[in-house]
Design a protein around this motif. Sequence first.
Motif, PDB file in Angstrom:
ATOM      1  N   MET A 200       3.212   9.829   1.947  1.00  0.00           N
ATOM      2  CA  MET A 200       3.355   9.116   3.216  1.00  0.00           C
ATOM      3  C   MET A 200       2.377   7.936   3.301  1.00  0.00           C
ATOM      4  O   MET A 200       2.759   6.831   3.696  1.00  0.00           O
ATOM      5  N   HIS A 201       1.128   8.157   2.908  1.00  0.00           N
ATOM      6  CA  HIS A 201       0.144   7.066   2.984  1.00  0.00           C
ATOM      7  C   HIS A 201       0.429   5.970   1.958  1.00  0.00           C
ATOM      8  O   HIS A 201       0.162   4.794   2.229  1.00  0.00           O
ATOM      9  N   ALA A 202       0.980   6.341   0.796  1.00  0.00           N
ATOM     10  CA  ALA A 202       1.377   5.319  -0.181  1.00  0.00           C
ATOM     11  C   ALA A 202       2.510   4.466   0.401  1.00  0.00           C
ATOM     12  O   ALA A 202       2.510   3.235   0.247  1.00  0.00           O
ATOM     13  N   TRP A 203       3.458   5.114   1.080  1.00  0.00           N
ATOM     14  CA  TRP A 203       4.568   4.389   1.713  1.00  0.00           C
ATOM     15  C   TRP A 203       4.048   3.429   2.787  1.00  0.00           C
ATOM     16  O   TRP A 203       4.443   2.255   2.835  1.00  0.00           O
ATOM     17  N   ILE A 204       3.149   3.890   3.646  1.00  0.00           N
ATOM     18  CA  ILE A 204       2.628   3.036   4.720  1.00  0.00           C
ATOM     19  C   ILE A 204       1.829   1.873   4.151  1.00  0.00           C
ATOM     20  O   ILE A 204       1.994   0.721   4.570  1.00  0.00           O
ATOM     21  N   ALA A 205       0.957   2.152   3.165  1.00  0.00           N
ATOM     22  CA  ALA A 205       0.157   1.078   2.562  1.00  0.00           C
ATOM     23  C   ALA A 205       1.059   0.049   1.882  1.00  0.00           C
ATOM     24  O   ALA A 205       0.826  -1.162   1.987  1.00  0.00           O
ATOM     25  N   ALA A 206       2.094   0.518   1.193  1.00  0.00           N
ATOM     26  CA  ALA A 206       3.025  -0.403   0.534  1.00  0.00           C
ATOM     27  C   ALA A 206       3.817  -1.209   1.560  1.00  0.00           C
ATOM     28  O   ALA A 206       4.063  -2.405   1.360  1.00  0.00           O
ATOM     29  N   ALA A 207       4.212  -0.578   2.653  1.00  0.00           N
ATOM     30  CA  ALA A 207       4.951  -1.295   3.701  1.00  0.00           C
ATOM     31  C   ALA A 207       4.060  -2.369   4.339  1.00  0.00           C
ATOM     32  O   ALA A 207       4.522  -3.485   4.611  1.00  0.00           O
ATOM     33  N   LEU A 208       2.783  -2.061   4.566  1.00  0.00           N
ATOM     34  CA  LEU A 208       1.857  -3.053   5.107  1.00  0.00           C
ATOM     35  C   LEU A 208       1.663  -4.206   4.129  1.00  0.00           C
ATOM     36  O   LEU A 208       1.646  -5.372   4.516  1.00  0.00           O
ATOM     37  N   LEU A 209       1.524  -3.863   2.852  1.00  0.00           N
ATOM     38  CA  LEU A 209       1.353  -4.900   1.833  1.00  0.00           C
ATOM     39  C   LEU A 209       2.595  -5.783   1.753  1.00  0.00           C
ATOM     40  O   LEU A 209       2.502  -7.010   1.685  1.00  0.00           O
ATOM     41  N   SER A 210       3.760  -5.179   1.788  1.00  0.00           N
ATOM     42  CA  SER A 210       5.017  -5.930   1.727  1.00  0.00           C
ATOM     43  C   SER A 210       5.193  -6.836   2.936  1.00  0.00           C
ATOM     44  O   SER A 210       5.731  -7.944   2.820  1.00  0.00           O
ATOM     45  N   ALA A 211       4.739  -6.390   4.091  1.00  0.00           N
ATOM     46  CA  ALA A 211       4.923  -7.160   5.328  1.00  0.00           C
ATOM     47  C   ALA A 211       3.808  -8.165   5.572  1.00  0.00           C
ATOM     48  O   ALA A 211       3.841  -8.893   6.566  1.00  0.00           O
ATOM     49  N   SER A 212       2.830  -8.243   4.679  1.00  0.00           N
ATOM     50  CA  SER A 212       1.686  -9.118   4.919  1.00  0.00           C
ATOM     51  C   SER A 212       2.003 -10.593   4.697  1.00  0.00           C
ATOM     52  O   SER A 212       1.233 -11.456   5.123  1.00  0.00           O
ATOM     53  N   LEU A 213       3.101 -10.890   4.061  1.00  0.00           N
ATOM     54  CA  LEU A 213       3.483 -12.289   3.871  1.00  0.00           C
ATOM     55  C   LEU A 213       4.381 -12.743   5.011  1.00  0.00           C
ATOM     56  O   LEU A 213       5.251 -11.985   5.439  1.00  0.00           O
ATOM     57  N   PRO A 214       4.181 -13.949   5.506  1.00  0.00           N
ATOM     58  CA  PRO A 214       5.070 -14.434   6.558  1.00  0.00           C
ATOM     59  C   PRO A 214       6.512 -14.491   6.054  1.00  0.00           C
ATOM     60  O   PRO A 214       6.766 -14.782   4.887  1.00  0.00           O
ATOM     61  N   SER A 215       7.438 -14.182   6.937  1.00  0.00           N
ATOM     62  CA  SER A 215       8.861 -14.214   6.567  1.00  0.00           C
ATOM     63  C   SER A 215       9.355 -15.665   6.539  1.00  0.00           C
ATOM     64  O   SER A 215       8.643 -16.581   6.957  1.00  0.00           O
ATOM     65  N   SER A 216      10.558 -15.852   6.056  1.00  0.00           N
ATOM     66  CA  SER A 216      11.114 -17.213   5.993  1.00  0.00           C
ATOM     67  C   SER A 216      11.283 -17.808   7.394  1.00  0.00           C
ATOM     68  O   SER A 216      11.194 -19.015   7.573  1.00  0.00           O
ATOM     69  N   ALA A 217      11.513 -16.967   8.395  1.00  0.00           N
ATOM     70  CA  ALA A 217      11.646 -17.463   9.771  1.00  0.00           C
ATOM     71  C   ALA A 217      10.302 -17.882  10.352  1.00  0.00           C
ATOM     72  O   ALA A 217      10.247 -18.678  11.271  1.00  0.00           O
TER      73      ALA A 217
END
Length: 181
Positions: free
Chosen positions: A163-180
């Motif tokens: 669970m913590h690996a999933w949350i850390a990876a999701a935070l890392l993935s979302a740390s870049l601004p989106s195209s919008a």
Amino acid sequence: LSRQASISGRRYLRRSLNTVTAMMAAVLEQAPCVQQLNAWMTGVVGELAAVPPAVAIALLSALLLIRASSRLGMWPYALMAWPGTLAHELAHFSVAVLLRAQPSFPSLTPQRTAHGWRLGSVTFRAGWLRSVPIALAPFALLPLSAWWVLTWLQPASGGWFVMHAWIAAALLSASLPSSAD
């Protein structure tokens, strides 16, 4: 004569900017908050370098699973990316509130757009000067992801580790601004 004057004017401007930049750097180096931030970042980088290989492999695996889930459809991807989407939109929202940009409450309902799917959004009213920090707010999730790895993922085991690996990876993935953004 006018060409020579414009060249020496540019040189003067360049020298002035270099002087101001050097003065600001000297002041910032002496600021206690900058020194504390530098010491903290040095410590975090050292701790992240000492993360056991199993933790790094789990984080990369979770990151790859989140990315691969986009091939299964919008809903599997939206569910896998949900912690990161929540943090991403809350980052925009909190900076917009701080800058008094009249933000709407974050929407976390996936919506189809002309270019694919939008997993979340925050609307606000601000000029371009206040819009820049609001758009770049998700970069703050990078240190949050590092903190999550060091505080929660590294000491966890079993299902909690996953669970913590999933949350850390999701935070890392979302740390870049989106195209919008």
